[in-house]
Design a protein around this motif. Sequence first.
Motif, PDB file in Angstrom:
ATOM      1  N   UNK A   1      19.406 -10.860  -4.243  1.00 49.32           N
ATOM      2  CA  UNK A   1      20.377 -10.414  -3.248  1.00 49.32           C
ATOM      3  C   UNK A   1      21.183  -9.230  -3.774  1.00 49.32           C
ATOM      4  N   UNK A   2      21.560  -9.275  -5.047  1.00 48.92           N
ATOM      5  CA  UNK A   2      22.279  -8.155  -5.645  1.00 48.92           C
ATOM      6  C   UNK A   2      21.434  -6.890  -5.670  1.00 48.92           C
ATOM      7  N   UNK A   3      20.135  -7.054  -5.973  1.00 45.77           N
ATOM      8  CA  UNK A   3      19.252  -5.879  -5.982  1.00 45.77           C
ATOM      9  C   UNK A   3      19.100  -5.293  -4.578  1.00 45.77           C
ATOM     10  N   UNK A   4      19.028  -6.155  -3.568  1.00 44.46           N
ATOM     11  CA  UNK A   4      18.899  -5.654  -2.197  1.00 44.46           C
ATOM     12  C   UNK A   4      20.180  -4.977  -1.736  1.00 44.46           C
ATOM     13  N   UNK A   5      21.318  -5.383  -2.288  1.00 48.05           N
ATOM     14  CA  UNK A   5      22.568  -4.677  -2.006  1.00 48.05           C
ATOM     15  C   UNK A   5      22.492  -3.261  -2.577  1.00 48.05           C
TER      16      UNK A   5
END
Length: 542
Positions: free
Chosen positions: A499-503
């Motif tokens: 999720x952090x990478x997709x942010x």
Amino acid sequence: MPAQCSTVTLTSSITVADGVFAPGHLGELTRQLPFELVDDVLERVGGGQRRVRLLPSRVGVYFVLALALFPQLGYVRVWDKLTAGLHGLLHRRPSEKALREVRRRLGVTPFRSLFETLAGPAAQPITPGVRYRCWRTVAFDGCSSTKAPDRPRVCAWLGKHKHRYGTDGYPMLKIMVLCETGTRALLGAVFGPTPEKETGYAEQLLPLLDDSMLLLNDRGFDSDDFLAKAAATGAQLLVRLKGTRTPARWALLPDGSFLTRINGTRLRIIDAHITVTTAKGLRLEGHYRLATTLTDQRRHPAAELVELYHERWEIESAFYSLRHTLQRGLVLRSQDATGIQQELWAHLTVYQALRRAMVEAVETLPGTDPDRASFTIALETAKDQLIAAADVLPEAGPGHIASALLHDLLPPRPARVNPRRVKCPISRYAAPPDQAQVLGASRITRIKVTMHSSANPGPDGRRDRTLQLLRTAPFSTWRACEIARGIGLDDAQGLRAELGRWVREGILRRTGRGVYTLEPEWIAPDLQNPFDPAQLTTTVPL
């Protein structure tokens, strides 16, 4: 009776500059580099002489350009070539030291300015093979095989490449060019040490792109930042992505391609499997993942773009002509960094002048593809005209270079395949295993292109399932645990990092601790079932 003998006397006239300026020419190539252009460049960069002596600055410029035509000869031998057709107009020959001094006096700037003046698209819009629809096709690529002398001053600038077999014998230069694929003419060039990344050099040439161009690029130029910067120039893109890249699917299209966004740039992804059958019965297969800004699948069919991407390889022929035909694969003659830069700009200038002359010749026969003009014929004819000091000034009608090219046009190029390999047994570039059995060029008899309905979303497809889940309530906020349950995970522990990478990729927005929402630009419905295994198969006509 004694045999009758007859004597025929042939005379010819030449037109060159007067006095000590007479050796300042390139034969027929002077039409591409006229006296007025050289004088103007020298005046702008402050390279003119204070007093006119045996070697004026204009003559020095043409002498350095002539060195590029005869890379295997020394200074005095090249001077003899320049003056061979002058029929005794000059009574003194400069020494080798004087010729070296004129190179030092001129420096680098005049030759870089000459190249930048000549650089640019060479073909008219109606010339075959130079455009796709309304866009001129261009490409970036780099060449790292140019060898410089192994001297301390050169090594201090370029260094030496180290690999598992030791250290290269010569310092190597990396040349990056932006090339018009239809004619192989250069729109721009930069060069420097090989450790620098290709994208770093290519970014220096991005200002040369505009909205009239379609950029064809290889996998080395698929970084998010480079794609965004290239798209910002207004040029259209058709770029091959690395096979490990799996862009998020924003919307699927009926032809099997899908839309995505990479670093804010809207792109269409075409996933294709290509099977090539040769006349020798060999079958070669490869997977291509292309990203393009041409998002309308009706106006720009996927199979058409896959076929168009093959034009990118024309830039390899440009490097072959520059490195092996013009430079003969030799080590550069200059012994310091300034001399090497001057020499390379001169080589690039002569190369561009030859390409412009070739295109002008081919365009006199409407409907002729510039591919059919031979660079070797143009080069050798230009050398002959320089030695004879012929056609220095433009005359009515085509010159000898055009006549030689049109008399021996190459046949239309057949479709063929040739493995990319270095023929050195200790090379650090090994041949791909799937091409180890291919020896030499083989004629292609059939090409089969299979378009997949979607790219491989990864081991478990979490990103695409997350996108579909969040689109059910696109303006709501979602906790990580809710997203995990929605896509079938027991807990969110392993999902938080993703999720952090997709942010960071701009797909999601973090609104609080462990709370996410969909970015507005990713709110769009899919056009069809994203997990439909259907495929589209196309056979490309040869």
